[in-house]
Design a protein around this motif. Structure first.
Motif, PDB file in Angstrom:
ATOM      1  N   LEU A   1      14.606   1.728  -4.317  1.00 43.99           N
ATOM      2  CA  LEU A   1      13.674   2.847  -4.219  1.00 43.99           C
ATOM      3  C   LEU A   1      12.377   2.568  -4.963  1.00 43.99           C
ATOM      4  O   LEU A   1      11.320   3.075  -4.584  1.00 43.99           O
ATOM      5  CB  LEU A   1      14.338   4.124  -4.745  1.00 43.99           C
ATOM      6  N   TRP A   2      12.425   1.766  -6.027  1.00 46.44           N
ATOM      7  CA  TRP A   2      11.180   1.393  -6.708  1.00 46.44           C
ATOM      8  C   TRP A   2      10.311   0.553  -5.762  1.00 46.44           C
ATOM      9  O   TRP A   2       9.110   0.781  -5.636  1.00 46.44           O
ATOM     10  CB  TRP A   2      11.482   0.623  -7.988  1.00 46.44           C
ATOM     11  N   GLY A   3      10.944  -0.415  -5.093  1.00 51.08           N
ATOM     12  CA  GLY A   3      10.191  -1.228  -4.141  1.00 51.08           C
ATOM     13  C   GLY A   3       9.683  -0.401  -2.972  1.00 51.08           C
ATOM     14  O   GLY A   3       8.543  -0.581  -2.516  1.00 51.08           O
ATOM     15  N   ALA A   4      10.528   0.528  -2.484  1.00 53.93           N
ATOM     16  CA  ALA A   4      10.090   1.394  -1.388  1.00 53.93           C
ATOM     17  C   ALA A   4       8.940   2.294  -1.835  1.00 53.93           C
ATOM     18  O   ALA A   4       7.973   2.521  -1.083  1.00 53.93           O
ATOM     19  CB  ALA A   4      11.260   2.236  -0.894  1.00 53.93           C
ATOM     20  N   GLY A   5       9.020   2.787  -3.054  1.00 56.53           N
ATOM     21  CA  GLY A   5       7.937   3.622  -3.584  1.00 56.53           C
ATOM     22  C   GLY A   5       6.645   2.837  -3.713  1.00 56.53           C
ATOM     23  O   GLY A   5       5.557   3.359  -3.410  1.00 56.53           O
ATOM     24  N   ARG A   6       6.756   1.590  -4.129  1.00 54.99           N
ATOM     25  CA  ARG A   6       5.569   0.735  -4.234  1.00 54.99           C
ATOM     26  C   ARG A   6       4.913   0.561  -2.859  1.00 54.99           C
ATOM     27  O   ARG A   6       3.687   0.591  -2.725  1.00 54.99           O
ATOM     28  CB  ARG A   6       5.972  -0.621  -4.811  1.00 54.99           C
ATOM     29  N   THR A   7       5.747   0.411  -1.815  1.00 59.53           N
ATOM     30  CA  THR A   7       5.222   0.255  -0.461  1.00 59.53           C
ATOM     31  C   THR A   7       4.562   1.536   0.027  1.00 59.53           C
ATOM     32  O   THR A   7       3.441   1.525   0.546  1.00 59.53           O
ATOM     33  CB  THR A   7       6.359  -0.136   0.498  1.00 59.53           C
ATOM     34  N   VAL A   8       5.263   2.658  -0.147  1.00 63.75           N
ATOM     35  CA  VAL A   8       4.751   3.941   0.345  1.00 63.75           C
ATOM     36  C   VAL A   8       3.434   4.304  -0.343  1.00 63.75           C
ATOM     37  O   VAL A   8       2.460   4.733   0.297  1.00 63.75           O
ATOM     38  CB  VAL A   8       5.797   5.047   0.147  1.00 63.75           C
ATOM     39  N   VAL A   9       3.404   4.114  -1.650  1.00 61.95           N
ATOM     40  CA  VAL A   9       2.185   4.448  -2.395  1.00 61.95           C
ATOM     41  C   VAL A   9       1.049   3.496  -2.033  1.00 61.95           C
ATOM     42  O   VAL A   9      -0.110   3.899  -1.917  1.00 61.95           O
ATOM     43  CB  VAL A   9       2.459   4.417  -3.914  1.00 61.95           C
ATOM     44  N   GLY A  10       1.375   2.222  -1.850  1.00 64.41           N
ATOM     45  CA  GLY A  10       0.338   1.231  -1.572  1.00 64.41           C
ATOM     46  C   GLY A  10      -0.195   1.268  -0.165  1.00 64.41           C
ATOM     47  O   GLY A  10      -1.320   0.811   0.099  1.00 64.41           O
ATOM     48  N   VAL A  11       0.587   1.810   0.791  1.00 66.08           N
ATOM     49  CA  VAL A  11       0.166   1.823   2.186  1.00 66.08           C
ATOM     50  C   VAL A  11      -1.095   2.670   2.378  1.00 66.08           C
ATOM     51  O   VAL A  11      -1.986   2.311   3.165  1.00 66.08           O
ATOM     52  CB  VAL A  11       1.315   2.329   3.079  1.00 66.08           C
ATOM     53  N   VAL A  12      -1.214   3.764   1.668  1.00 74.61           N
ATOM     54  CA  VAL A  12      -2.356   4.671   1.860  1.00 74.61           C
ATOM     55  C   VAL A  12      -3.681   3.985   1.510  1.00 74.61           C
ATOM     56  O   VAL A  12      -4.612   3.975   2.339  1.00 74.61           O
ATOM     57  CB  VAL A  12      -2.160   5.965   1.045  1.00 74.61           C
ATOM     58  N   PRO A  13      -3.829   3.398   0.319  1.00 74.23           N
ATOM     59  CA  PRO A  13      -5.103   2.710   0.051  1.00 74.23           C
ATOM     60  C   PRO A  13      -5.342   1.518   0.971  1.00 74.23           C
ATOM     61  O   PRO A  13      -6.498   1.211   1.315  1.00 74.23           O
ATOM     62  CB  PRO A  13      -4.979   2.276  -1.419  1.00 74.23           C
ATOM     63  N   MET A  14      -4.281   0.831   1.400  1.00 78.74           N
ATOM     64  CA  MET A  14      -4.457  -0.262   2.361  1.00 78.74           C
ATOM     65  C   MET A  14      -5.032   0.261   3.671  1.00 78.74           C
ATOM     66  O   MET A  14      -5.941  -0.343   4.269  1.00 78.74           O
ATOM     67  CB  MET A  14      -3.111  -0.947   2.635  1.00 78.74           C
ATOM     68  N   TRP A  15      -4.494   1.367   4.129  1.00 81.53           N
ATOM     69  CA  TRP A  15      -4.948   1.972   5.387  1.00 81.53           C
ATOM     70  C   TRP A  15      -6.422   2.386   5.276  1.00 81.53           C
ATOM     71  O   TRP A  15      -7.215   2.171   6.197  1.00 81.53           O
ATOM     72  CB  TRP A  15      -4.051   3.162   5.698  1.00 81.53           C
ATOM     73  N   ILE A  16      -6.773   2.961   4.144  1.00 85.15           N
ATOM     74  CA  ILE A  16      -8.158   3.399   3.940  1.00 85.15           C
ATOM     75  C   ILE A  16      -9.106   2.204   3.952  1.00 85.15           C
ATOM     76  O   ILE A  16     -10.168   2.221   4.615  1.00 85.15           O
ATOM     77  CB  ILE A  16      -8.283   4.193   2.624  1.00 85.15           C
ATOM     78  N   ILE A  17      -8.735   1.148   3.231  1.00 85.10           N
ATOM     79  CA  ILE A  17      -9.590  -0.045   3.183  1.00 85.10           C
ATOM     80  C   ILE A  17      -9.719  -0.668   4.561  1.00 85.10           C
ATOM     81  O   ILE A  17     -10.812  -1.065   4.991  1.00 85.10           O
ATOM     82  CB  ILE A  17      -9.027  -1.057   2.168  1.00 85.10           C
ATOM     83  N   ALA A  18      -8.594  -0.754   5.303  1.00 90.47           N
ATOM     84  CA  ALA A  18      -8.644  -1.332   6.645  1.00 90.47           C
ATOM     85  C   ALA A  18      -9.488  -0.479   7.574  1.00 90.47           C
ATOM     86  O   ALA A  18     -10.278  -1.006   8.392  1.00 90.47           O
ATOM     87  CB  ALA A  18      -7.225  -1.476   7.196  1.00 90.47           C
ATOM     88  N   GLY A  19      -9.362   0.853   7.467  1.00 92.05           N
ATOM     89  CA  GLY A  19     -10.134   1.733   8.326  1.00 92.05           C
ATOM     90  C   GLY A  19     -11.624   1.651   8.051  1.00 92.05           C
ATOM     91  O   GLY A  19     -12.456   1.686   8.984  1.00 92.05           O
ATOM     92  N   ILE A  20     -11.979   1.546   6.777  1.00 91.47           N
ATOM     93  CA  ILE A  20     -13.397   1.419   6.425  1.00 91.47           C
ATOM     94  C   ILE A  20     -13.950   0.080   6.928  1.00 91.47           C
ATOM     95  O   ILE A  20     -15.098  -0.005   7.401  1.00 91.47           O
ATOM     96  CB  ILE A  20     -13.577   1.536   4.901  1.00 91.47           C
ATOM     97  N   THR A  21     -13.129  -0.963   6.867  1.00 97.07           N
ATOM     98  CA  THR A  21     -13.572  -2.285   7.302  1.00 97.07           C
ATOM     99  C   THR A  21     -13.692  -2.368   8.819  1.00 97.07           C
ATOM    100  O   THR A  21     -14.646  -2.952   9.350  1.00 97.07           O
ATOM    101  CB  THR A  21     -12.576  -3.354   6.796  1.00 97.07           C
ATOM    102  N   TRP A  22     -12.741  -1.777   9.524  1.00 96.31           N
ATOM    103  CA  TRP A  22     -12.713  -1.862  10.998  1.00 96.31           C
ATOM    104  C   TRP A  22     -12.107  -0.568  11.516  1.00 96.31           C
ATOM    105  O   TRP A  22     -10.922  -0.320  11.331  1.00 96.31           O
ATOM    106  CB  TRP A  22     -11.888  -3.091  11.407  1.00 96.31           C
ATOM    107  N   TRP A  23     -12.896   0.263  12.165  1.00 98.68           N
ATOM    108  CA  TRP A  23     -12.456   1.630  12.487  1.00 98.68           C
ATOM    109  C   TRP A  23     -11.182   1.724  13.316  1.00 98.68           C
ATOM    110  O   TRP A  23     -10.410   2.681  13.156  1.00 98.68           O
ATOM    111  CB  TRP A  23     -13.602   2.396  13.169  1.00 98.68           C
TER     112      TRP A  23
END
Length: 976
Positions: free
Chosen positions: A150-172
């Motif tokens: 669950l710690w690893g899953a939490g790291r993924t879930v929490v990290g996915v949001v900023p990754m998505w934001i950065i990817a969206g800003i880079t390429w819509w």
């Protein structure tokens, strides 16, 4: 009926009747959810987790800027993001380990309470191994789930949001693609997760049956040895092992399909993003920094999601353990509440008592009986006439019908169950000894003054005997302690009654296992015990019932005769017939005369004479001598040899799976080959060309990754299970062999064996360590410079060196944690074996408190072990991101080109696990070796993963038990 004073109206009042304790949904002790983890420490850990995940995501944007324009400020920003994030993540893991271990200990405590509060009949039907599996193994699995998966899953879930934001800003289009692909993964995997959950339940039943058979074989090792029954036990465990293999393989097949489906979707996203963005970059629609940022963030997203999917089966397994825990937490407890037991000696009255067991076996019918307060009645009759059943109804070991059993004028169904059992003292033919001192066994861990225990010992005439024990009243008894004879065990049972303020004494064949001299002494003590109390005696020996003024004869569940003993002895009837059958010379006049004249004073006089003439009998000092020396069984092979042997057990599963893992790591989203090919692609694009061949190769290799990994997960876990089952078989075989080993409590043997994951996990560490070295070599070869490989190797070396510094602490913490778990297992098995004695003595809360004290040591040891492990595991992670910074610094200084930088940076980012493994092979070695030595001794000093001759745990075959020849039986009988 026997003449007695009339009793007042005892019609039960509905409002006074106790009701079963409801299992309330809002009872914290009966609830298993996230609220068990609440607290400031959990908040701190989650905040650190968030900071670490966000820092890692922001690092991809900083790396993209460095690819376009390498500056010192950009390098510092990258270091702050990734190294700072790693430090925060490590801090969070240290805090989280403490939170989870404390919650696991509390869960184990609540589960133990639920198990011990079950009705006696329910608890008696459960195999000790099954309860041990729930209380010990399932809580351990639940703790591991929350602490790691669950710690690893939490790291993924929490990290996915900023990754998505950065990817969206880079390429819509990333705003749409990321959630779309994530939703597809959920839709594809959700049905399979349900199937896995269903199959997991079936698999766990097989594991539970295996654990129960294993525990039973170890507990019955002496019987199996003397009856030459080892072959039967080996065959049974082998068959159950094959069942575990079959059920586990069903689960693995579905898990392989799940990983293949999810992996293909995720890597299609990555491959498509690379191809499309490369085409856009070649046309000028994307800049180099955008292309690099998008690749890195997408690779990180795919890697995190893929890692989460890989852990879903483990999470599902942990959820299966949680489901089983919830089932035990929800079991209906014994009734709570009710009236107090009336004071003083209790009048016993049975009114038209009938009882039949659940399976339909007839026991009692229409029994009417009254025993005045302070008198003693003897229940006599042939075996199976219902005497013991009647006695069990008095303490509600089995529940009587309402309105049929009364004590002191009160219906026993209206009385508080704990208070009732506290007032009724029961001694049966079999006495259970708990792991603990003699004083603790007498008090059953209750808060009884030492003076009261010493007084009970003196009253029974056991002072000389206790002084002859190694440590007197502090001598350890039970599993792993001093062994008592059957008669000595019964004396402990009588001492237990003397320290309790019982009002009704039930002696059910209590002296059947004693010699005549010991029986005479106990009779004298029991006369003092019965003085001023109501008594119920069940016995076949005439001497035992001589002190009862009343007699009731039972036959086929009915009272066929009752009255004063002296009168019944002279009157033709069932009792006289029993006397004639039990009297050696058949002279009833002497028996009747003895019945009238023999009293406590006569018995006491006989006892005094016996004590004078037989100083060595029970009650006197024990004979002492030098125990026979046992040849040490040996420590088994070295840790290195043991691991090496384990790695080549069933190579079509283990070795083949390891090769597939290596190939999957090289072509993963953050693999060395993927990073190298993308780096070359970026260079070609920078030169104004679209590298179609490189893009095609990269896309194909990316799509091969889920095929490699899913197949590896389809075979490698089978190797893991085979090693676990082989270890259990080796221990069981060693415990039941003809040559005796040093006596060890069965609970400790079982608990050590169930901790075999420690050894298999360490062997798995070496598989990953070797694969890590292979990745280092491949990185150096394809980059054309050994410096690239040296960066990866430095991550492993620094991790190993840091772990070497912490090895002594890690070794002590792991060994201490394993030993604490073994101690708890020993205490728990002993308590469960003695559950009937404990519950009928109303000592469940006291024994429960004792087990809690033992478990508190385990919790402290686990917290220390996991904190140390979290600190040491964070070192490779920090080192890893330092390596990423070093790789980009070489680009800044012009030592590397962009392709090599992306190769190394991508490989290092995906190298986190191998850095952890490099440290683990150092830190886990002492604890694993300590476990290996202790467990190998239980198995007779053999290699734990060696296969017993003729035994195949996959097919379930084992040598058929053979009947010994007459000469062999004769030789064996003479030897024993």
């Amino acid at each position: 009926m026997i003449d007695a004073p009339q009793t007042p109206d005892t019609t039960p009042h509905p409002e006074a009747s106790p009701r079963p304790a409801p299992v309330l949904a809002n009872d914290p002790a009966r609830r298993l959810d996230w609220r068990r983890l609440r607290g400031p420490a959990a908040v701190i850990a989650l905040l650190a987790l968030t900071a670490g995940a966000v820092g890692q995501a922001l690092g991809t944007a900083a790396a993209g800027q460095l690819a376009a324009n390498a500056t010192v400020a950009g390098l510092v920003l990258l270091a702050a993001c990734v190294v700072g994030g790693a430090l925060f993540d490590g801090l969070g893991q240290v805090v989280w380990a403490s939170v989870v271990d404390r919650a696991e200990g509390k869960l184990r405590s609540d589960l133990l309470s639920a198990a011990l509060r079950q009705p006696l009949a329910t608890l008696s039907e459960q195999a000790v191994g099954e309860v041990l599996d729930r209380v010990d193994d399932d809580t351990h699995a639940a703790g591991r789930l929350v602490r790691r998966q669950l710690w690893g899953a939490g790291r993924t879930v929490v990290g996915v949001v900023p990754m998505w934001i950065i990817a969206g800003i880079t390429w819509w289009p990333a705003w749409i693609l990321f959630p779309l692909l994530g939703g597809i993964v959920v839709l594809l995997t959700r049905p399979l997760l349900g199937e896995i959950a269903r199959l997991k339940v079936i698999e766990e039943v097989a594991w539970t049956d295996h654990a129960a058979a294993f525990e039973e074989a170890v507990a019955a090792r002496n019987d199996l040895r003397t009856s030459l029954g080892q072959a039967f036990a080996v065959r049974r465990v082998a068959q159950l092992s094959a069942m575990v293999h079959r059920k586990f393989k069903d689960v693995v097949r579905v898990e392989e399909r799940l990983l293949r489906r999810a992996g293909l979707v995720l890597y299609t996203l990555l491959a498509g993003t690379v191809v499309v963005c490369a085409v856009l970059a070649s046309g000028g629609s994307l800049s180099v920094d955008q292309l690099v940022t998008l690749f890195l963030v997408t690779a990180l997203f795919v890697g995190q999601m893929d890692n989460l999917v890989h852990h879903l089966p483990d999470i599902q397994e942990g959820l299966g353990a949680i489901l089983r825990i919830r089932q035990m937490l929800a079991v209906e407890p014994e009734p709570e509440g009710g009236d107090d037991v009336p004071g003083g000696p209790l009048q016993l009255e049975l009114r038209d008592l009938s009882f039949a067991y659940a399976e339909g076996t007839f026991a009692l019918s229409g029994v009417d009986l009254m025993v005045p307060a302070g008198e003693t009645i003897a229940l006599v009759g042939r075996t199976g006439s219902g005497k013991s059943t009647l006695a069990a109804l008095l303490s509600r070991a089995v529940e009587p019908e309402r309105g049929s059993v009364f004590l002191g004028g009160a219906d026993v169904r209206d009385l508080d169950l704990q208070k009732l059992r506290g007032a009724v003292g029961v001694v049966t033919q079999r006495t259970e000894i708990i792991a603990g001192t003699l004083a603790e066994n007498i008090a059953l861990f209750a808060d009884v003054p030492r003076s009261a225990i010493e007084g009970a010992v003196r009253e029974l005439g056991l002072s000389d005997w206790t002084e002859g024990l190694p440590d007197g009243l502090d001598t350890l008894l039970g599993p792993g302690g001093t062994k008592l004879s059957a008669g000595e065990e019964q004396l402990v049972a009588f001492a237990r009654l003397l320290v309790r303020h019982v009002q009704l004494v039930v002696l059910d064949e209590a002296t059947a296992r004693m010699d005549p001299l010991t029986e005479a002494r106990v009779v004298a003590a029991s006369d003092r015990l019965l003085a001023g109390r109501t008594g119920v005696l069940i016995a076949h020996r005439l001497g035992t019932i001589e002190r009862a003024g009343l007699v009731a004869v039972l036959d086929h569940g009915r009272v066929v005769q009752q009255g004063r003993r002296a009168a019944l002895a002279r009157t033709p009837g069932p009792f006289r017939t029993l006397l004639e059958a039990g009297t050696s010379d058949g002279t009833l006049e002497e028996v009747a005369a003895d019945a009238e004249t023999d009293g406590p004073e006569t018995i006491s006089a006989q006892t005094t004479d016996a004590q004078t003439t037989e100083p060595d009998a029970v009650g006197g000092r024990r004979r002492a001598g030098t125990p026979p020396e046992l040849t040490p069984p040996g420590d088994g092979p070295s840790l290195a040899r043991g691991v090496l042997h384990a790695l080549f057990v069933r190579p079509k599963w283990g070795a083949f799976g390891a090769v597939l893992f290596l190939l999957g790591s090289l072509v993963a989203a953050q693999g060395a080959l993927s990073g190298f090919l993308f780096g070359r692609t970026v260079e070609e694009l920078g030169a104004g060309e679209l590298p179609v061949g490189l893009l095609a190769t990269l896309a194909v290799l990316l799509l091969m990754q889920p095929l490699f990994i899913s197949r590896a997960m389809g075979v490698y876990p089978l190797w893991w299970i085979e090693i676990l089952l082989r270890i259990r078989m080796s221990v069981m075989h060693g415990q039941t062999r003809q040559y005796r080993l040093a006596p060890t409590p069965p609970g400790e043997v079982v608990a050590r064996s169930m901790d075999a994951d420690r050894f298999v996990q360490y062997a798995d560490r070496w598989v990953d360590f070797v694969n890590g070295l292979a990745i280092v070599v491949v990185t150096a070869l394809i980059s054309g410079t050994w410096t690239a490989g040296a960066v990866l190797l430095a991550v492993m070396v620094v991790s190993a060196l840091a772990s070497a510094v912490g090895r002594p602490i890690a070794g002590r913490s792991a060994a201490g944690s394993s030993a604490a778990r073994a101690r708890f297992g020993r205490a728990l098995v002993s308590a469960l074996d003695s559950a009937r004695t404990v519950k009928l003595a109303a000592r469940t809360p006291d024994v429960r408190r004792h087990l809690g004290e033992v478990d508190s040591g385990r919790v402290k040891a686990a917290i220390f072990e996991h904190r140390v492990q979290a600190v040491l595991d964070s070192v490779p992670l920090v080192t890893l991101y330092v390596g990423v910074v070093v790789a980009w610094s070489f680009l800044l200084t012009g030592r590397w080109d962009l392709a090599t930088t992306l190769l190394v940076a991508n490989a290092v980012t995906g190298f986190a696990w191998f850095g952890v493994v490099a440290g683990a092979v150092v830190t886990e070695a002492p604890g694993t070796r300590a476990w290996q030595v202790a467990t190998a001794r239980f198995a007779g000093g053999v290699d734990l993963v060696s296969r017993e001759p003729g035994v195949d745990l996959v097919t379930g075959t084992a040598p058929a038990p053979s009947r010994p020849s007459a000469s062999r039986w004769t030789a064996w009988s003479c030897a024993t």
